[in-house]
Design a protein around this motif. Sequence first.
Motif, mmCIF file in Angstrom:
data_model
loop_
_atom_site.group_PDB
_atom_site.id
_atom_site.type_symbol
_atom_site.label_atom_id
_atom_site.label_comp_id
_atom_site.label_asym_id
_atom_site.label_seq_id
_atom_site.Cartn_x
_atom_site.Cartn_y
_atom_site.Cartn_z
ATOM 1 N N GLY A 58 0.528 -5.268 8.290
ATOM 2 C CA GLY A 58 0.063 -5.148 9.671
ATOM 3 C C GLY A 58 -0.315 -6.480 10.279
ATOM 4 N N ALA A 89 -3.422 -0.188 8.220
ATOM 5 C CA ALA A 89 -2.086 -0.688 8.536
ATOM 6 C C ALA A 89 -1.619 -0.188 9.901
ATOM 7 C CB ALA A 89 -1.103 -0.274 7.451
ATOM 8 N N ASP A 111 0.876 -1.170 0.000
ATOM 9 C CA ASP A 111 0.000 0.000 0.000
ATOM 10 C C ASP A 111 0.913 1.219 0.000
ATOM 11 O OD1 ASP A 111 -1.863 2.018 0.359
ATOM 12 O OD2 ASP A 111 -3.134 0.768 1.631
ATOM 13 N N CYS A 165 -0.894 -2.325 13.437
ATOM 14 C CA CYS A 165 0.382 -2.208 14.148
ATOM 15 C C CYS A 165 0.178 -1.776 15.592
ATOM 16 C CB CYS A 165 1.298 -1.222 13.422
ATOM 17 S SG CYS A 165 1.945 -1.851 11.861
ATOM 18 N N VAL A 203 5.769 -1.340 8.263
ATOM 19 C CA VAL A 203 4.877 -0.188 8.124
ATOM 20 C C VAL A 203 5.624 1.031 8.644
ATOM 21 C CG1 VAL A 203 2.715 0.877 8.883
ATOM 22 C CG2 VAL A 203 2.776 -1.574 8.326
ATOM 23 N N ASP A 256 -1.188 4.438 2.672
ATOM 24 C CA ASP A 256 -2.393 4.029 3.396
ATOM 25 C C ASP A 256 -2.844 5.191 4.264
ATOM 26 O OD1 ASP A 256 -4.399 2.252 4.239
ATOM 27 O OD2 ASP A 256 -3.296 1.833 6.073
ATOM 28 N N SER A 274 2.973 0.798 3.594
ATOM 29 C CA SER A 274 2.842 -0.560 4.121
ATOM 30 C C SER A 274 3.362 -1.556 3.089
ATOM 31 C CB SER A 274 1.366 -0.840 4.429
ATOM 32 O OG SER A 274 1.161 -2.173 4.813
ATOM 33 N N ASP A 309 -4.031 -3.607 2.172
ATOM 34 C CA ASP A 309 -4.313 -2.870 3.405
ATOM 35 C C ASP A 309 -3.753 -3.586 4.634
ATOM 36 O OD1 ASP A 309 -6.004 -0.795 2.258
ATOM 37 O OD2 ASP A 309 -7.584 -2.306 2.087
#
Length: 285
Positions: A243, A216, A95, A220, A127, A98, A113, A239
Amino acid sequence: MSGRGSAELLELSGIALRVAEEAAALVQAGFRAGPRGLRVEEKGPHDLVTQFDRASEDLLVARLGALTPGIAVVGEEQGAARAAEPRGGLVWYVDPLDGTTNFVHGHPFWCVSVGLMDDDTPVAGAVVAPMLGLRWTGFRPREPAPPGASPEAPAVAGEARRNGERCAVSATASLAHAMVATGFPTVRDRAPDNNFDAFMTVKRKAQAVRRCGSAAIDLCMVADGTYDAYWERRLHAWDVAAGSAIVRGAGGVITALDGGPPDYHVGNIVASNGLVHDPIIALFT
């Protein structure tokens, strides 16, 4: 296909962090650039894209292609139909920005991400949220740890890190004491897909519910113990791949909304510390 070992995934998570940092630096150059420096388009209702999304994805695809030439790269801006297809083996899902709506409005909750899936299981990722000064990495093999292995051994169980320091999911055991995160899809024309009813249901039971606009980052923050749980509907693999790998590395649990195995291409998922997972699932079933 056998699962990848922890040593390989540790190396790949480091590559993910390296390229995510590079892409985040590119995107950061356009943050709060104003209408003269930012070209904003609508891909659909409530769904924005800028030239920085596209430039970031170009960088990520090129760099990952050079550093890991045997691994396919799937990005958000490639087109939903192509990017949403499940694929076997190792695949990067990226991503490039994001939280684009946040970025466009000058809100700092956005990130880059970079996640790796192994036969559609998130196994490694990074991320980077530069305006928050935060970067997360993590990995966990697809295969379970062998019998008798120490759960503390990174070579077996994986790990998660926030700004280089080991992190883990929270120890909150009660939904009444839990801070939970969620989000809303860009298309919000019908229930239950719009997530409105679920939001109100969880809001009545949890201590707090937050909606910050980046799946994301939300995942996290489950991994580092900030949030005790997170759920959302109609997400995409780009997405959640990074994560979710970081949540897995931190000792968290991820399922579908009904408690079954998660489908990261459908994106109706719950991630938690495990202790408040069943009470949240019970609200959706």
